[in-house]
Design a protein around this motif. Sequence first.
Motif, PDB file in Angstrom:
ATOM      1  N   PRO A  52       0.831  -1.209   0.000  1.00 42.28           N
ATOM      2  CA  PRO A  52       0.000   0.000   0.000  1.00 42.28           C
ATOM      3  C   PRO A  52       0.868   1.263   0.000  1.00 42.28           C
ATOM      4  O   PRO A  52       1.788   1.369   0.808  1.00 42.28           O
ATOM      5  CB  PRO A  52      -0.810  -0.121   1.293  1.00 42.28           C
ATOM      6  CG  PRO A  52      -0.273  -1.260   2.039  1.00 42.28           C
ATOM      7  CD  PRO A  52       0.598  -2.061   1.175  1.00 42.28           C
ATOM      8  N   ASN A  53       0.605   2.180  -0.908  1.00 38.06           N
ATOM      9  CA  ASN A  53       1.385   3.420  -0.909  1.00 38.06           C
ATOM     10  C   ASN A  53       0.573   4.608  -1.405  1.00 38.06           C
ATOM     11  O   ASN A  53       1.111   5.637  -1.751  1.00 38.06           O
ATOM     12  CB  ASN A  53       2.655   3.264  -1.737  1.00 38.06           C
ATOM     13  CG  ASN A  53       2.363   3.024  -3.187  1.00 38.06           C
ATOM     14  OD1 ASN A  53       1.209   2.872  -3.567  1.00 38.06           O
ATOM     15  ND2 ASN A  53       3.387   2.976  -4.010  1.00 38.06           N
ATOM     16  N   ARG A  54      -0.745   4.460  -1.443  1.00 39.45           N
ATOM     17  CA  ARG A  54      -1.562   5.541  -2.005  1.00 39.45           C
ATOM     18  C   ARG A  54      -2.083   6.480  -0.928  1.00 39.45           C
ATOM     19  O   ARG A  54      -2.126   7.682  -1.106  1.00 39.45           O
ATOM     20  CB  ARG A  54      -2.770   4.964  -2.757  1.00 39.45           C
ATOM     21  CG  ARG A  54      -2.431   4.189  -3.991  1.00 39.45           C
ATOM     22  CD  ARG A  54      -1.967   5.103  -5.079  1.00 39.45           C
ATOM     23  NE  ARG A  54      -0.560   4.882  -5.349  1.00 39.45           N
ATOM     24  CZ  ARG A  54       0.117   5.466  -6.309  1.00 39.45           C
ATOM     25  NH1 ARG A  54      -0.468   6.292  -7.124  1.00 39.45           N
ATOM     26  NH2 ARG A  54       1.395   5.235  -6.465  1.00 39.45           N
ATOM     27  N   PRO A  57       1.243   9.275   3.659  1.00 34.99           N
ATOM     28  CA  PRO A  57       2.642   8.987   3.362  1.00 34.99           C
ATOM     29  C   PRO A  57       2.934   7.517   3.644  1.00 34.99           C
ATOM     30  O   PRO A  57       2.538   6.991   4.684  1.00 34.99           O
ATOM     31  CB  PRO A  57       3.397   9.903   4.342  1.00 34.99           C
ATOM     32  CG  PRO A  57       2.415  10.204   5.423  1.00 34.99           C
ATOM     33  CD  PRO A  57       1.067  10.158   4.800  1.00 34.99           C
ATOM     34  N   TRP A  58       3.584   6.838   2.707  1.00 35.04           N
ATOM     35  CA  TRP A  58       3.993   5.452   2.888  1.00 35.04           C
ATOM     36  C   TRP A  58       2.792   4.516   3.105  1.00 35.04           C
ATOM     37  O   TRP A  58       2.890   3.477   3.711  1.00 35.04           O
ATOM     38  CB  TRP A  58       4.935   5.366   4.099  1.00 35.04           C
ATOM     39  CG  TRP A  58       5.956   4.298   3.984  1.00 35.04           C
ATOM     40  CD1 TRP A  58       6.939   4.207   3.070  1.00 35.04           C
ATOM     41  CD2 TRP A  58       6.091   3.146   4.822  1.00 35.04           C
ATOM     42  NE1 TRP A  58       7.683   3.078   3.282  1.00 35.04           N
ATOM     43  CE2 TRP A  58       7.195   2.423   4.357  1.00 35.04           C
ATOM     44  CE3 TRP A  58       5.389   2.674   5.929  1.00 35.04           C
ATOM     45  CZ2 TRP A  58       7.608   1.233   4.937  1.00 35.04           C
ATOM     46  CZ3 TRP A  58       5.809   1.497   6.511  1.00 35.04           C
ATOM     47  CH2 TRP A  58       6.905   0.784   6.020  1.00 35.04           C
ATOM     48  N   GLY A  59       1.615   4.949   2.630  1.00 33.96           N
ATOM     49  CA  GLY A  59       0.422   4.125   2.799  1.00 33.96           C
ATOM     50  C   GLY A  59      -0.061   4.027   4.227  1.00 33.96           C
ATOM     51  O   GLY A  59      -0.759   3.089   4.592  1.00 33.96           O
ATOM     52  N   MET A  60       0.299   5.021   5.046  1.00 32.57           N
ATOM     53  CA  MET A  60       0.032   4.929   6.481  1.00 32.57           C
ATOM     54  C   MET A  60      -1.443   4.794   6.827  1.00 32.57           C
ATOM     55  O   MET A  60      -1.794   4.226   7.849  1.00 32.57           O
ATOM     56  CB  MET A  60       0.572   6.170   7.199  1.00 32.57           C
ATOM     57  CG  MET A  60       2.061   6.278   7.190  1.00 32.57           C
ATOM     58  SD  MET A  60       2.796   5.094   8.274  1.00 32.57           S
ATOM     59  CE  MET A  60       3.113   6.103   9.682  1.00 32.57           C
ATOM     60  N   PHE A  61      -2.328   5.355   6.003  1.00 27.54           N
ATOM     61  CA  PHE A  61      -3.739   5.355   6.386  1.00 27.54           C
ATOM     62  C   PHE A  61      -4.532   4.259   5.699  1.00 27.54           C
ATOM     63  O   PHE A  61      -5.740   4.191   5.826  1.00 27.54           O
ATOM     64  CB  PHE A  61      -4.358   6.723   6.091  1.00 27.54           C
ATOM     65  CG  PHE A  61      -3.637   7.838   6.793  1.00 27.54           C
ATOM     66  CD1 PHE A  61      -3.370   7.734   8.154  1.00 27.54           C
ATOM     67  CD2 PHE A  61      -3.191   8.956   6.111  1.00 27.54           C
ATOM     68  CE1 PHE A  61      -2.688   8.740   8.814  1.00 27.54           C
ATOM     69  CE2 PHE A  61      -2.508   9.962   6.768  1.00 27.54           C
ATOM     70  CZ  PHE A  61      -2.256   9.854   8.116  1.00 27.54           C
TER      71      PHE A  61
END
Lengths: 337, 366
Positions: A52-54, A57-61
């Motif tokens: 996940p990276n969308r 930042p860094w797909g955190m959510f």
Amino acid sequence: MTKWLEQPLSWENALFFTAMAVVFLLIVLLYVVYAILFERKVLGWMQWRHGPNRLGPWGMFQTVADVLKLLFKEDTIPRKADRALFIIAPALCYAPSFAVLAVIPYTRELYFADLNVAVVYYAALSAISTIAIVLGGWASNNKYSLLGGMRSGAQMISYEVPLVLSIVGTVMMTGSMNLRKIVEAQGDWFWQWNFLPQIIGFGVFLVAAVSELNRSPFDLPEAESELVAGYHTEYSGFRFAFFMLAEYVYMFAIAGLASVLFLGGWRPPAPFLDFIPGIVWMILKMAFVIFFLFWLRATMPRVRIDQLMGFAWKVLLPLAILNVFVTAVGLELFIKG
Amino acid sequence: MIRTEELLLNVGPQHPSTHGVLRIVVKLDGEVIKEATPVIGYLHRGTEKLAESLNYTQIIPYTDRMDYLSAMTNNYVLCYAVEKMMGIEVPERAQFLRLIVMELQRIASHLVWWGTYLLDLGALSPFLFAFKDREKIVDLFNELCGARLTYNYMRVGGVKWDAPPGWIDKVRDFIPYMEKQLQDYDRLVTGNEIFLNRVKGIGKYDAETAIAWGLSGVNLRCTGVKWDLRKDEPYCIYDRFEFDVPVGKNGDCYDRYLLRIEEIRQSLRILKQAVEQFPSSGETMGKVPRVIRPPEGETYVRIEAPRGELGCHIVSKGKAEPYRLKFRRPSFNNLQMLPKLLVGETMSNLIAILGGVDIVLGEVDC
């Protein structure tokens, strides 16, 4: 924490412990959210993709969004399901997973129960989740769920035996079932920790633990290529999330247990690293065990159910018993004698 | 008194491991299968009937959609049949292009099989590795004919598009890359103890049974029968290249696995030679009449598709449309044996055996 635990029960410390439990629950939930992200990232790296990276930042959510989606989903109960059991199963699965966390000492001071039979407590409570999974599989009134539930029952009962026996060696070396004492008894340097003298026990523990967690390569109860989604085929929305949650919280618990029993708990690997607080070491060790589980998932195919049972009874159990025997002889010869 | 009863389980048509819309009705006693009945036809589109009102060039895109993992070989079998009926000469360069795309297609198809089979067995990563490598082949095809799955590339008498400049070099670069990847595949999977336990001795049958049930391709060769149409009845220009036909000896899922991996190696070997001998210039279409009207009569041709023997039977009444067109689809024939293989196996073995057969439902149902 010792101070609080030793006081007699009063309104004050009852409130304190309730508040601590809530705070800890929040921490565990936060851990689950990021453990899932971490798992997807690790799998991604091992499979030549990003994970996940969308979202953020860094797909955190990403996982936060996933959880929100699960919350808003329609709550479906199959018409022919056993309603009461269907509803109670996810909660019954999750509750013990959180309860076992109480006995794990995170640092010298931070622990929630100083139990003399912590190891037995863990094994007994985690068995309740098995009942919940069998219940969920049965109550769904779905054939795939039933097969998944039955598999899970068989698997968890078989693997609990070597899991507990693999711990016996450690308990013998310490002479106590109290997890804090087990950590205290391990040496200052990392080669004095239990995983070296108890290398067989550690190996058996890890394999049995992976199986207890129903994780790849022992993820038979939810073998998606065979049983669609196993025992939680009919579950959706937040009931499904509860099963998922229980799986990840158990992972937390097993990682904690492995760190405490074999990897020296909150102790630094060398005495001169003492300036780093114990909680950091504990988190690092737990993260390592959890990473190990993800790593297995990325590389291993799934075991077949009959081979799985055979492996538990024919390989792991004799090994665990051998370990107990060797430990007993070793203790008698080198320590006491 | 405890009473047990058989469990009737519907595996599919929506099930993660039936590779499309196959449905198997199994009777289970515990986890042991007592009876298995495959139900097919969920993807039936009537290709053969539709073809009776289309001319031959119009049928080619329909063949793409039969075995959608191996569209190039499907294209070829139809063109080959018509060319044989009409006696059309295919130019050298077109022959080479056909051979190269067919072998690339075989690799791509086996890669998909490799990935999905291991996914069936519960390993996640091989699936992504395989698709990443297949992507390179698909990109090559994309450059050649603008499509990534249903190519519609071949025509009666040749191929539609010539190779763009530099394309052959890209194929040449792909060969060593793939060889290296295969080593990684072996390291990741082939020696894995769990994997070996899942596939060794599973879904076993002997050569006699295989022949009696009309199996072909890897499903036949795994029993030790050396039968590969590229060698035994050479078509296209396969007789000009050196390659081995790997055979197994136990006839189990593990042999089928090893054979498919070995076939990728052999295809790379053919490609290596073909790329070296590729003519630098030339026509890509032979002399074909404006309207393709095969003379009255019938013909049957067969080729070695990735999944087995792919046949095409044309009955012509001398018109632009075939009177009757029949494809012998290897997946369909290979699938027949499933009920016999599954009895007495467990649910987990069902997945291992079904995956080992390597079916594409588009081809089974046609």
